[in-house]
Design a protein around this motif. Sequence first.
Motif, mmCIF file in Angstrom:
data_model
loop_
_atom_site.group_PDB
_atom_site.id
_atom_site.type_symbol
_atom_site.label_atom_id
_atom_site.label_comp_id
_atom_site.label_asym_id
_atom_site.label_seq_id
_atom_site.Cartn_x
_atom_site.Cartn_y
_atom_site.Cartn_z
ATOM 1 N N ASP A 191 -18.933 -10.562 -39.312
ATOM 2 C CA ASP A 191 -19.977 -11.325 -39.999
ATOM 3 C C ASP A 191 -19.780 -12.825 -39.790
ATOM 4 O O ASP A 191 -18.649 -13.309 -39.691
ATOM 5 C CB ASP A 191 -19.969 -11.012 -41.492
ATOM 6 N N LEU A 197 -21.867 -16.918 -40.549
ATOM 7 C CA LEU A 197 -22.946 -17.769 -41.043
ATOM 8 C C LEU A 197 -23.101 -18.925 -40.063
ATOM 9 O O LEU A 197 -22.101 -19.485 -39.599
ATOM 10 C CB LEU A 197 -22.630 -18.286 -42.443
ATOM 11 N N SER A 226 -27.688 -15.728 -41.096
ATOM 12 C CA SER A 226 -26.598 -14.760 -41.229
ATOM 13 C C SER A 226 -26.614 -13.869 -40.000
ATOM 14 O O SER A 226 -27.682 -13.507 -39.495
ATOM 15 C CB SER A 226 -26.790 -13.908 -42.486
ATOM 16 N N ARG A 262 -24.429 -10.543 -37.800
ATOM 17 C CA ARG A 262 -23.387 -9.523 -37.671
ATOM 18 C C ARG A 262 -23.313 -9.185 -36.186
ATOM 19 O O ARG A 262 -24.334 -8.873 -35.567
ATOM 20 C CB ARG A 262 -23.716 -8.285 -38.499
ATOM 21 N N THR A 320 -31.397 -16.925 -43.446
ATOM 22 C CA THR A 320 -31.103 -16.640 -44.867
ATOM 23 C C THR A 320 -30.765 -17.972 -45.538
ATOM 24 O O THR A 320 -29.596 -18.275 -45.809
ATOM 25 C CB THR A 320 -29.917 -15.664 -44.983
ATOM 26 N N ALA A 349 -28.175 -18.348 -48.369
ATOM 27 C CA ALA A 349 -26.786 -17.901 -48.211
ATOM 28 C C ALA A 349 -25.826 -19.027 -48.581
ATOM 29 O O ALA A 349 -26.123 -20.218 -48.348
ATOM 30 C CB ALA A 349 -26.535 -17.462 -46.765
#
Length: 199
Positions: free
Chosen positions: A140, A142, A173, A175, A191, A194
């Motif tokens: 993950d 950001l 965001s 992944r 996002t 976030a």
Amino acid sequence: MKIKNAAAIAVIALASLTACGEASEPAAPSEAAAPTPASSTAPAQNIQAPETNDLMAEASPEGARAFLHHVFELKSYNQRTGETEQLLATLDGAEAATEEAEALAARYEDGGWVLGGQPKVKQIIVTTPADEVAEDVEVDALITVNPDAYTSFDESGEVQETRPFDPAGTIYSARVVYSDGAWKATYLEETPDAEIPAE
């Protein structure tokens, strides 16, 4: 007389060979046309696709960051040209990013274009602990981004959508997974709410 004729023939033959040699020399490669940015009257021209980075071959936090930086370079290229092939090749199930890329491609196919809007990456924060990053592990991240002001046009040059520059920027965001020697983004979406983790 025969000697003179033989000499003349030799000179002619040598001249012919020289001429052939000159003709067969490869022409100097023509320089690639200079890139032209988009304007309010025409789309960008001669934009080169971004190159990959060696770090992208690593199943590491650095590799994930290098890959995500490249993905955003491809997003910018997609906005400027409508080309999707390379960007879509980096995505695997990232629906929001795929839909956005395909919408831009459709705009260009219809004769429209985009002025500005390129996402400038400020920071990529891998939130998965570094010692857990490995092959076949979901990682993950950001990404803080400052997009340029954005204007889209239709085929007749009419403005379709505008977004002003926002100095606060936004957050994506992501992944990503490293598998079979390459990274893929399985999720990539804006996002803005976030929370960036404290350092």
